[in-house]
Write a protein that holds these residues in place. Sequence first.
Motif, PDB file in Angstrom:
ATOM      1  N   SER A  46      45.968  35.303  41.125  1.00  0.00           N
ATOM      2  CA  SER A  46      44.717  35.549  41.851  1.00  0.00           C
ATOM      3  C   SER A  46      43.856  36.471  41.002  1.00  0.00           C
ATOM      4  O   SER A  46      44.255  37.610  40.732  1.00  0.00           O
ATOM      5  N   MET A  47      42.702  35.974  40.591  1.00  0.00           N
ATOM      6  CA  MET A  47      41.809  36.759  39.743  1.00  0.00           C
ATOM      7  C   MET A  47      40.389  36.656  40.267  1.00  0.00           C
ATOM      8  O   MET A  47      39.915  35.569  40.600  1.00  0.00           O
ATOM      9  N   GLY A  48      39.718  37.784  40.339  1.00  0.00           N
ATOM     10  CA  GLY A  48      38.332  37.812  40.777  1.00  0.00           C
ATOM     11  C   GLY A  48      37.397  37.755  39.585  1.00  0.00           C
ATOM     12  O   GLY A  48      37.470  38.603  38.698  1.00  0.00           O
ATOM     13  N   ILE A  49      36.534  36.773  39.565  1.00  0.00           N
ATOM     14  CA  ILE A  49      35.628  36.581  38.430  1.00  0.00           C
ATOM     15  C   ILE A  49      34.275  37.199  38.777  1.00  0.00           C
ATOM     16  O   ILE A  49      33.377  36.558  39.316  1.00  0.00           O
ATOM     17  N   GLY A  50      34.142  38.499  38.523  1.00  0.00           N
ATOM     18  CA  GLY A  50      32.914  39.206  38.860  1.00  0.00           C
ATOM     19  C   GLY A  50      32.872  39.703  40.288  1.00  0.00           C
ATOM     20  O   GLY A  50      31.831  40.156  40.759  1.00  0.00           O
ATOM     21  N   ASP A  75      32.097  47.492  44.142  1.00  0.00           N
ATOM     22  CA  ASP A  75      32.885  46.264  43.996  1.00  0.00           C
ATOM     23  C   ASP A  75      33.633  46.376  42.676  1.00  0.00           C
ATOM     24  O   ASP A  75      33.020  46.394  41.605  1.00  0.00           O
ATOM     25  N   LEU A  76      34.949  46.462  42.744  1.00  0.00           N
ATOM     26  CA  LEU A  76      35.737  46.682  41.535  1.00  0.00           C
ATOM     27  C   LEU A  76      35.723  45.477  40.603  1.00  0.00           C
ATOM     28  O   LEU A  76      35.864  45.629  39.391  1.00  0.00           O
ATOM     29  N   GLY A  77      35.554  44.284  41.156  1.00  0.00           N
ATOM     30  CA  GLY A  77      35.445  43.105  40.308  1.00  0.00           C
ATOM     31  C   GLY A  77      34.171  43.116  39.490  1.00  0.00           C
ATOM     32  O   GLY A  77      34.166  42.743  38.305  1.00  0.00           O
ATOM     33  N   GLU A  78      33.068  43.551  40.105  1.00  0.00           N
ATOM     34  CA  GLU A  78      31.802  43.678  39.378  1.00  0.00           C
ATOM     35  C   GLU A  78      31.930  44.724  38.274  1.00  0.00           C
ATOM     36  O   GLU A  78      31.495  44.504  37.134  1.00  0.00           O
ATOM     37  N   TRP A  79      32.502  45.877  38.633  1.00  0.00           N
ATOM     38  CA  TRP A  79      32.670  46.952  37.643  1.00  0.00           C
ATOM     39  C   TRP A  79      33.532  46.485  36.475  1.00  0.00           C
ATOM     40  O   TRP A  79      33.195  46.714  35.305  1.00  0.00           O
ATOM     41  N   TRP A  80      34.642  45.827  36.777  1.00  0.00           N
ATOM     42  CA  TRP A  80      35.565  45.386  35.731  1.00  0.00           C
ATOM     43  C   TRP A  80      34.902  44.367  34.809  1.00  0.00           C
ATOM     44  O   TRP A  80      35.083  44.426  33.587  1.00  0.00           O
ATOM     45  N   TYR A  81      34.129  43.447  35.377  1.00  0.00           N
ATOM     46  CA  TYR A  81      33.485  42.430  34.544  1.00  0.00           C
ATOM     47  C   TYR A  81      32.431  43.058  33.632  1.00  0.00           C
ATOM     48  O   TYR A  81      32.301  42.669  32.465  1.00  0.00           O
ATOM     49  N   ARG A  82      31.688  44.029  34.149  1.00  0.00           N
ATOM     50  CA  ARG A  82      30.712  44.719  33.294  1.00  0.00           C
ATOM     51  C   ARG A  82      31.412  45.447  32.149  1.00  0.00           C
ATOM     52  O   ARG A  82      30.900  45.496  31.027  1.00  0.00           O
ATOM     53  N   LYS A  83      32.575  45.982  32.429  1.00  0.00           N
ATOM     54  CA  LYS A  83      33.306  46.772  31.437  1.00  0.00           C
ATOM     55  C   LYS A  83      33.987  45.898  30.391  1.00  0.00           C
ATOM     56  O   LYS A  83      34.010  46.240  29.197  1.00  0.00           O
ATOM     57  N   LYS A 119      34.088  42.047  30.520  1.00  0.00           N
ATOM     58  CA  LYS A 119      33.720  40.624  30.508  1.00  0.00           C
ATOM     59  C   LYS A 119      34.930  39.731  30.794  1.00  0.00           C
ATOM     60  O   LYS A 119      34.998  38.586  30.352  1.00  0.00           O
ATOM     61  N   LEU A 120      35.880  40.262  31.560  1.00  0.00           N
ATOM     62  CA  LEU A 120      37.089  39.531  31.922  1.00  0.00           C
ATOM     63  C   LEU A 120      37.223  39.469  33.441  1.00  0.00           C
ATOM     64  O   LEU A 120      36.674  40.317  34.155  1.00  0.00           O
ATOM     65  N   PRO A 121      37.964  38.486  33.951  1.00  0.00           N
ATOM     66  CA  PRO A 121      38.263  38.486  35.387  1.00  0.00           C
ATOM     67  C   PRO A 121      39.175  39.661  35.719  1.00  0.00           C
ATOM     68  O   PRO A 121      39.912  40.154  34.852  1.00  0.00           O
ATOM     69  N   LEU A 122      39.117  40.112  36.964  1.00  0.00           N
ATOM     70  CA  LEU A 122      40.000  41.192  37.405  1.00  0.00           C
ATOM     71  C   LEU A 122      41.297  40.572  37.921  1.00  0.00           C
ATOM     72  O   LEU A 122      41.303  39.891  38.947  1.00  0.00           O
ATOM     73  N   PRO A 123      42.415  40.785  37.222  1.00  0.00           N
ATOM     74  CA  PRO A 123      43.688  40.177  37.641  1.00  0.00           C
ATOM     75  C   PRO A 123      44.326  40.997  38.756  1.00  0.00           C
ATOM     76  O   PRO A 123      44.646  42.170  38.577  1.00  0.00           O
ATOM     77  N   LEU A 124      44.509  40.394  39.901  1.00  0.00           N
ATOM     78  CA  LEU A 124      44.986  41.126  41.068  1.00  0.00           C
ATOM     79  C   LEU A 124      46.447  40.832  41.387  1.00  0.00           C
ATOM     80  O   LEU A 124      47.266  41.736  41.484  1.00  0.00           O
ATOM     81  N   GLY A 125      46.775  39.546  41.550  1.00  0.00           N
ATOM     82  CA  GLY A 125      48.136  39.170  41.899  1.00  0.00           C
ATOM     83  C   GLY A 125      48.644  38.050  41.018  1.00  0.00           C
ATOM     84  O   GLY A 125      47.862  37.239  40.514  1.00  0.00           O
ATOM     85  N   VAL A 126      49.952  38.015  40.828  1.00  0.00           N
ATOM     86  CA  VAL A 126      50.586  36.976  40.017  1.00  0.00           C
ATOM     87  C   VAL A 126      51.888  36.567  40.694  1.00  0.00           C
ATOM     88  O   VAL A 126      52.314  37.162  41.684  1.00  0.00           O
ATOM     89  N   ASN A 127      52.526  35.557  40.137  1.00  0.00           N
ATOM     90  CA  ASN A 127      53.880  35.190  40.522  1.00  0.00           C
ATOM     91  C   ASN A 127      54.815  35.544  39.371  1.00  0.00           C
ATOM     92  O   ASN A 127      54.470  35.329  38.202  1.00  0.00           O
ATOM     93  N   VAL A 128      55.966  36.083  39.711  1.00  0.00           N
ATOM     94  CA  VAL A 128      56.920  36.493  38.684  1.00  0.00           C
ATOM     95  C   VAL A 128      58.251  35.784  38.895  1.00  0.00           C
ATOM     96  O   VAL A 128      58.584  35.358  40.006  1.00  0.00           O
ATOM     97  N   GLN A 178      42.532  33.710  28.571  1.00  0.00           N
ATOM     98  CA  GLN A 178      41.626  34.661  29.224  1.00  0.00           C
ATOM     99  C   GLN A 178      42.363  35.464  30.293  1.00  0.00           C
ATOM    100  O   GLN A 178      42.214  36.687  30.386  1.00  0.00           O
ATOM    101  N   GLY A 179      43.163  34.783  31.088  1.00  0.00           N
ATOM    102  CA  GLY A 179      43.911  35.475  32.128  1.00  0.00           C
ATOM    103  C   GLY A 179      44.949  36.424  31.560  1.00  0.00           C
ATOM    104  O   GLY A 179      45.129  37.547  32.051  1.00  0.00           O
ATOM    105  N   LYS A 180      45.645  35.980  30.520  1.00  0.00           N
ATOM    106  CA  LYS A 180      46.631  36.849  29.879  1.00  0.00           C
ATOM    107  C   LYS A 180      45.955  38.092  29.305  1.00  0.00           C
ATOM    108  O   LYS A 180      46.463  39.215  29.446  1.00  0.00           O
TER     109      LYS A 180
END
Length: 232
Positions: free
Chosen positions: A33-37, A120-128, A130-139, A204-206
Motif C-alpha cells: 500500500s503506497m500513497g502517491i502524493g 498530509d504526509l503523502g504530500e510532504w513525502w512526495y515534495r521531499k 518525488k517517491l510514493p509514501l510506502p505504508l504497508g507491505v506483505n512479508v 520505484q516502490g523498493k
Amino acid sequence: EMLLRGKLDISAASVHACAYLSRRYEIMTAGASMGIGYGPTVVSKYHASLDDLKRYPIAVPGTLTTAFLALKLCIGLFPFIVMPFDQILEAVIKGEVPFGLLIHEGQLTYTDAKLVKVLDLGEWWYRKTKLPLPLGVNVVRKDLPNDLKRSVVRHLRESIAYALNNREEAISYALKFARGLDPKRTERFVGMYVNELTVDMGEQGKKAIVTLLELATQKGFIPHTKPNFVGD
C-alpha cells in the motif's frame, strides 16, 4: 507481536515494523500500500502550524505504524497519545485531543465533521523525495523454500490483478469491510491504495521503502536495517 517473535509465515506489516523484522522476514513485491502524493493526515478543529504539532499532543494510531514514523521524519519528536485508529477522529471532534493522525477511511471523512487538514504526509513525502509514501507491505519468512515464496508472491499478484480487472465485483466485496463508507467513497479509498504499485512495487516502490528506512535510521528513529525483497 507475533511477527516480532517470528511466529507467522506470511503477514501484512507496516514498513516501519519492517525495520525490526528484517532478520526473519523478506518483503514481497506484491501487495504493498503506497500513497502517491497523499497519505496519513493530521487534522484538527482549527487551523494550525507545523510548530503547533510539536507543542501539543497528537493522537496516533500506534508507534509502529508508518504514519507515526513519517510524522517524526517530518516534524521531529512531538508529544503524542496512542489510541485505536478508529477512535481518533471522534476524539478530535469532541476536543479530547487537539490533533489526530488519521489513517484508513478517516482520510476521506474528516471534512464531514468540519475538521481541517494540518498536514498530509503523502504530500510532504512526495515534495521531499518525488517517491510514493510506502505504508504497508506483505512479508514472508526468509527460511521458507524459495520456490514457495515466489509462488506466494505470484498468486498474490494474480489475485490483485484480478480484482483490478474486475473492479465492480471487488468493490462489492470490499464494502463488507468499509466501516461505514458508502460505495462511492469505498471505491475512491480502494483506488488510492490498490494500484499499479500494489500489483508490483517495481524499482520505484523498493526505492521508496529503502529511502524511508534510511532516513529514519539517519535520524536515530530505527535501528540500521537493510530490507530484502522477494518477487516471483
